[in-house]
Design an enzyme around this catalytic site. Structure first.
Site, PDB file in Angstrom:
ATOM      1  N   ASP A  67       0.814  -1.210   0.000  1.00  0.00           N
ATOM      2  CA  ASP A  67       0.000   0.000   0.000  1.00  0.00           C
ATOM      3  C   ASP A  67       0.851   1.266   0.000  1.00  0.00           C
ATOM      4  O   ASP A  67       2.066   1.220   0.208  1.00  0.00           O
ATOM      5  CB  ASP A  67      -0.976   0.012   1.199  1.00  0.00           C
ATOM      6  N   ASP A 136      -7.501  -2.769  14.406  1.00  0.00           N
ATOM      7  CA  ASP A 136      -8.875  -3.100  14.002  1.00  0.00           C
ATOM      8  C   ASP A 136      -8.920  -4.360  13.127  1.00  0.00           C
ATOM      9  O   ASP A 136      -9.931  -4.648  12.494  1.00  0.00           O
ATOM     10  CB  ASP A 136      -9.524  -1.908  13.277  1.00  0.00           C
ATOM     11  N   HIS A 138      -7.099  -5.029  10.423  1.00  0.00           N
ATOM     12  CA  HIS A 138      -6.869  -4.876   8.983  1.00  0.00           C
ATOM     13  C   HIS A 138      -5.550  -5.507   8.544  1.00  0.00           C
ATOM     14  O   HIS A 138      -4.598  -5.578   9.315  1.00  0.00           O
ATOM     15  CB  HIS A 138      -6.944  -3.396   8.540  1.00  0.00           C
ATOM     16  N   GLU A 143      -9.707  -2.019   5.577  1.00  0.00           N
ATOM     17  CA  GLU A 143     -10.327  -1.658   6.842  1.00  0.00           C
ATOM     18  C   GLU A 143     -11.604  -2.463   7.065  1.00  0.00           C
ATOM     19  O   GLU A 143     -12.125  -3.073   6.117  1.00  0.00           O
ATOM     20  CB  GLU A 143     -10.651  -0.156   6.835  1.00  0.00           C
TER      21      GLU A 143
HETATM   22  C1  F6R Z   1       1.483  -1.424   6.097  1.00  0.00           C
HETATM   23  C2  F6R Z   1       0.199  -2.092   6.224  1.00  0.00           C
HETATM   24  C3  F6R Z   1      -0.583  -2.079   7.492  1.00  0.00           C
HETATM   25  C4  F6R Z   1       0.257  -2.326   8.735  1.00  0.00           C
HETATM   26  C5  F6R Z   1      -0.612  -2.274   9.983  1.00  0.00           C
HETATM   27  C6  F6R Z   1       0.207  -2.428  11.255  1.00  0.00           C
HETATM   28  O1  F6R Z   1       2.018  -1.590   4.800  1.00  0.00           O
HETATM   29  O2  F6R Z   1      -0.236  -2.651   5.254  1.00  0.00           O
HETATM   30  O3  F6R Z   1      -1.597  -3.047   7.419  1.00  0.00           O
HETATM   31  O4  F6R Z   1       0.876  -3.572   8.635  1.00  0.00           O
HETATM   32  O5  F6R Z   1      -1.301  -1.058  10.028  1.00  0.00           O
HETATM   33  O6  F6R Z   1       1.043  -1.329  11.403  1.00  0.00           O
HETATM   34  P1  F6R Z   1       2.217  -1.312  12.503  1.00  0.00           P
HETATM   35  O7  F6R Z   1       3.204  -2.359  12.093  1.00  0.00           O
HETATM   36  O8  F6R Z   1       2.795   0.070  12.407  1.00  0.00           O
HETATM   37  O9  F6R Z   1       1.571  -1.607  13.808  1.00  0.00           O
END
Ligand code: F6R
Length: 263
Positions: A67, A136, A138, A143
């Site tokens: 992403d 959450d 994801h 989301e």
């Molecule tokens: C990032 C991504 C997100 C993160 C998730 C956890 O490329 O796709 O899904 O993996 O938001 O983020 P952290 O590792 O910062 O807790």
């Protein structure tokens, strides 16, 4: 699902890097799906060490990132482009033309997303997809409420995600509201999936995606439908799993048979 419980962040990072390095050594032209955020930083650090000290060779590796924030230029210090170059690509011998990250400035987003998917297919699909998980539930920026069959597209970030990611920006208002993200359907097509989670803040999401129903409210739960998923969690992130004892025993018994994965 193979669930590996480790002591803490360093052990999680070393184990993840070991699996990724094994993938690259057994297929030097591996196509890797990569994640950003706080979770994989230690894994990338370990891969850089393996490149420098053990000759881990990225020269034929192809990467696709999950992403990118929509509206941020690649040079923006909070863009995922910038993150990936800072935390991995600048320090290994990957070829620039083999790196793919969604374009946060794409003028025609739909066309861009379609081409991104085509490009993944043209490279033969993703061999190993690295994932983190949001509080959450994801994966990528799928989301709660995202279709479990979704493909790469423009998504609206949840308020919880904006709050979580505000730590990387000066002010919460600076966090972009949109992102381009691979879909759950895109992720499910990877041959192997490696999800990392660390810390107590992730414990509810980890329990929900492993032991709860498959639901678009916890998009990581779609991984229950994939035949080759390895989850590496530290003790804190694993602390709300009801069947933790079984997962640990299964992992130990399979490891003692020298079995890398359980499908
Ligand atoms: C990032 C991504 C997100 C993160 C998730 C956890 O490329 O796709 O899904 O993996 O938001 O983020 P952290 O590792 O910062 O807790």
């Amino acid at each position: 699902m193979r669930i590996k419980v480790v002591k803490g962040y360093e052990d999680m990072s070393r184990e993840a890097a070991r699996i990724i390095a094994h993938q690259i050594r057994s297929k030097p032209s591996s196509v890797l799906g990569l994640a950003t955020g706080g979770t994989p930083v230690g894994t990338y650090r370990e891969l850089i060490r393996m490149h420098k000290e053990e000759g881990l060779d990225f020269s034929k590796v192809v990467t696709f990132n999950l992403d990118e924030y929509y509206g941020l230029a690649p040079s923006h210090p909070q863009s995922y482009h910038y993150f990936m170059f800072q935390n991995l690509f600048n320090h290994v011998n990957i070829k620039p033309e083999n790196i793919h990250i969604p374009d946060g400035l794409a003028s025609d987003v739909e066309v861009f997303c379609r081409k991104y998917e085509e490009e993944i297919r043209r490279h033969g699909g993703i061999d190993l997809q690295l994932l983190g998980i949001g509080r959450d539930g994801h994966i990528a920026f799928n989301e709660p409420g995202s279709s479990l069959a979704s493909r790469t597209r423009l998504v609206v970030l949840a308020e919880e995600t904006i709050k979580d990611n505000a730590r990387f920006f000066e002010r919460e208002e600076d966090v972009p509201k949109f992102a381009i993200s691979m879909g759950c359907g895109t992720i499910l097509e990877a041959r192997r999936i490696l999800l990392l989670a660390e810390g107590i803040a992730k414990a509810d999401a980890v329990a929900a995606f492993i032991e709860g129903p498959v639901s678009a409210q916890i998009t990581a739960s779609v991984l229950q439908l994939h035949p080759d998923v390895t989850v590496i969690v530290d003790e804190k992130a694993a602390s709300k799993l009801r069947r933790l004892g079984y997962y640990k025993r299964a992992d130990e018994m399979l490891s003692s048979r020298g079995q890398e994965q359980r499908t």
